[in-house]
Design a protein around this motif. Structure first.
Motif, PDB file in Angstrom:
ATOM      1  N   SER A  10       0.796  -1.226   0.000  1.00 38.63           N
ATOM      2  CA  SER A  10       0.000   0.000   0.000  1.00 38.63           C
ATOM      3  C   SER A  10       0.829   1.275   0.000  1.00 38.63           C
ATOM      4  CB  SER A  10      -0.919   0.028   1.216  1.00 38.63           C
ATOM      5  OG  SER A  10      -0.156   0.162   2.409  1.00 38.63           O
ATOM      6  N   GLY A  11       2.075   1.180   0.458  1.00 39.74           N
ATOM      7  CA  GLY A  11       2.901   2.370   0.565  1.00 39.74           C
ATOM      8  C   GLY A  11       2.676   3.165   1.831  1.00 39.74           C
ATOM      9  N   SER A  12       1.864   2.659   2.737  1.00 37.55           N
ATOM     10  CA  SER A  12       1.639   3.392   3.979  1.00 37.55           C
ATOM     11  C   SER A  12       2.934   3.425   4.794  1.00 37.55           C
ATOM     12  CB  SER A  12       0.518   2.756   4.787  1.00 37.55           C
ATOM     13  OG  SER A  12       0.862   1.445   5.165  1.00 37.55           O
ATOM     14  N   THR A  13       3.146   4.530   5.487  1.00 37.99           N
ATOM     15  CA  THR A  13       4.425   4.760   6.157  1.00 37.99           C
ATOM     16  C   THR A  13       4.257   5.009   7.649  1.00 37.99           C
ATOM     17  OG1 THR A  13       4.295   7.117   5.635  1.00 37.99           O
ATOM     18  CG2 THR A  13       5.466   5.714   4.066  1.00 37.99           C
ATOM     19  N   TYR A  14       5.357   4.830   8.355  1.00 42.47           N
ATOM     20  CA  TYR A  14       5.393   5.086   9.793  1.00 42.47           C
ATOM     21  C   TYR A  14       6.796   5.530  10.145  1.00 42.47           C
ATOM     22  CZ  TYR A  14       4.903   4.380  14.814  1.00 42.47           C
ATOM     23  OH  TYR A  14       4.868   4.565  16.168  1.00 42.47           O
ATOM     24  N   TYR A  15       6.904   6.562  11.000  1.00 42.98           N
ATOM     25  CA  TYR A  15       8.200   7.145  11.322  1.00 42.98           C
ATOM     26  C   TYR A  15       8.440   7.222  12.820  1.00 42.98           C
ATOM     27  CZ  TYR A  15       8.045   8.802   6.494  1.00 42.98           C
ATOM     28  OH  TYR A  15       7.964   8.871   5.119  1.00 42.98           O
ATOM     29  N   ALA A  16       9.694   7.173  13.175  1.00 39.55           N
ATOM     30  CA  ALA A  16      10.072   7.475  14.550  1.00 39.55           C
ATOM     31  C   ALA A  16       9.864   8.972  14.770  1.00 39.55           C
ATOM     32  CB  ALA A  16      11.530   7.110  14.797  1.00 39.55           C
ATOM     33  N   ASP A  17       9.508   9.342  15.974  1.00 43.43           N
ATOM     34  CA  ASP A  17       9.257  10.752  16.270  1.00 43.43           C
ATOM     35  C   ASP A  17      10.480  11.623  15.981  1.00 43.43           C
ATOM     36  OD1 ASP A  17       7.144  10.158  19.206  1.00 43.43           O
ATOM     37  OD2 ASP A  17       6.682  10.218  17.063  1.00 43.43           O
ATOM     38  N   SER A  18      11.660  11.068  16.167  1.00 46.31           N
ATOM     39  CA  SER A  18      12.889  11.843  16.006  1.00 46.31           C
ATOM     40  C   SER A  18      13.148  12.274  14.568  1.00 46.31           C
ATOM     41  CB  SER A  18      14.087  11.044  16.528  1.00 46.31           C
ATOM     42  OG  SER A  18      14.196   9.816  15.838  1.00 46.31           O
ATOM     43  N   VAL A  19      12.515  11.630  13.608  1.00 52.96           N
ATOM     44  CA  VAL A  19      12.760  11.957  12.201  1.00 52.96           C
ATOM     45  C   VAL A  19      11.505  12.444  11.483  1.00 52.96           C
ATOM     46  CG1 VAL A  19      14.591  10.231  12.135  1.00 52.96           C
ATOM     47  CG2 VAL A  19      12.318   9.650  11.246  1.00 52.96           C
ATOM     48  N   LYS A  20      10.380  12.407  12.159  1.00 51.58           N
ATOM     49  CA  LYS A  20       9.118  12.794  11.533  1.00 51.58           C
ATOM     50  C   LYS A  20       9.193  14.234  11.044  1.00 51.58           C
ATOM     51  CE  LYS A  20       5.858  10.792  13.638  1.00 51.58           C
ATOM     52  NZ  LYS A  20       4.834  10.416  14.648  1.00 51.58           N
ATOM     53  N   GLY A  21       8.791  14.451   9.800  1.00 54.83           N
ATOM     54  CA  GLY A  21       8.831  15.777   9.211  1.00 54.83           C
ATOM     55  C   GLY A  21      10.135  16.099   8.495  1.00 54.83           C
ATOM     56  N   ARG A  22      11.169  15.296   8.748  1.00 55.31           N
ATOM     57  CA  ARG A  22      12.472  15.529   8.100  1.00 55.31           C
ATOM     58  C   ARG A  22      12.844  14.407   7.125  1.00 55.31           C
ATOM     59  NH1 ARG A  22      16.997  15.429  11.008  1.00 55.31           N
ATOM     60  NH2 ARG A  22      16.167  14.009  12.616  1.00 55.31           N
ATOM     61  N   PHE A  23      12.453  13.186   7.445  1.00 50.92           N
ATOM     62  CA  PHE A  23      12.780  12.024   6.615  1.00 50.92           C
ATOM     63  C   PHE A  23      11.527  11.541   5.903  1.00 50.92           C
ATOM     64  CE2 PHE A  23      16.608  10.219   9.230  1.00 50.92           C
ATOM     65  CZ  PHE A  23      17.209  11.465   9.210  1.00 50.92           C
ATOM     66  N   THR A  24      11.737  11.014   4.699  1.00 46.00           N
ATOM     67  CA  THR A  24      10.634  10.437   3.931  1.00 46.00           C
ATOM     68  C   THR A  24      11.079   9.098   3.363  1.00 46.00           C
ATOM     69  OG1 THR A  24       9.830  12.641   3.303  1.00 46.00           O
ATOM     70  CG2 THR A  24       9.043  10.758   2.021  1.00 46.00           C
ATOM     71  N   ILE A  25      10.304   8.068   3.652  1.00 46.69           N
ATOM     72  CA  ILE A  25      10.581   6.747   3.102  1.00 46.69           C
ATOM     73  C   ILE A  25       9.655   6.529   1.911  1.00 46.69           C
ATOM     74  CG2 ILE A  25       8.966   5.574   4.676  1.00 46.69           C
ATOM     75  CD1 ILE A  25      10.935   3.203   4.727  1.00 46.69           C
ATOM     76  N   SER A  26      10.191   5.913   0.861  1.00 49.04           N
ATOM     77  CA  SER A  26       9.390   5.640  -0.327  1.00 49.04           C
ATOM     78  C   SER A  26       9.842   4.319  -0.927  1.00 49.04           C
ATOM     79  CB  SER A  26       9.535   6.770  -1.347  1.00 49.04           C
ATOM     80  OG  SER A  26      10.876   6.894  -1.772  1.00 49.04           O
ATOM     81  N   ARG A  27       9.020   3.787  -1.816  1.00 49.44           N
ATOM     82  CA  ARG A  27       9.377   2.518  -2.439  1.00 49.44           C
ATOM     83  C   ARG A  27       9.178   2.594  -3.933  1.00 49.44           C
ATOM     84  NH1 ARG A  27       4.255   2.620  -2.854  1.00 49.44           N
ATOM     85  NH2 ARG A  27       2.844   0.868  -3.164  1.00 49.44           N
TER      86      ARG A  27
END
Length: 123
Positions: free
Chosen positions: A55-72
């Motif tokens: 689906s491409g749904s993502t989840y981030y650690a709070d320490s990187v949220k808003g700065r890092f983006t994971i994609s496939r």
């Protein structure tokens, strides 16, 4: 079995950006999700981000949220981690990993790992 190979690490100044890539080969179609972890010297490996393969749904650690983006990139069996506004505390070895477990965030949830790529952020 799956093989994961990371690339894209390097040394940058604080505030800069880097893009990490992970190439998956083998039975990648059977993964539930892929993720990124990092490990700083003397510290435990920690979760950074996760993306569900289908689906491409993502989840981030709070320490990187808003700065890092994971994609496939499903067509090429690749996962990327775009890292912006890097901070010295982002320094570490970054690992790509694959899991068959939903909502996975711990090291033990991920069964396949890459060899890691070094990211160094200086102030």
């Amino acid at each position: 079995q799956v093989q994961l190979v990371e690339s894209g690490g390097g040394s940058v100044q604080a505030g800069a950006s880097l893009r990490l890539s992970c190439a998956a080969s083998g039975r990648s179609f059977s993964f539930y999700a892929m993720g990124w972890f990092r490990q700083a010297p003397g510290k435990e490996r920690e979760f950074v981000a996760r993306i569900r393969w289908s689906s491409g749904s993502t989840y981030y650690a709070d320490s990187v949220k808003g700065r890092f983006t994971i994609s496939r990139d499903n067509a090429n069996n690749m996962v990327h981690l775009q890292m912006n506004s890097l901070k010295p505390e982002d320094t570490g070895v970054y690992y790509c990993a694959a899991t068959l477990t939903s909502a996975a965030t711990s090291v033990t949830d991920f069964g396949s790992w890459g060899q890691g790529t070094q990211v160094t952020v200086s102030s």
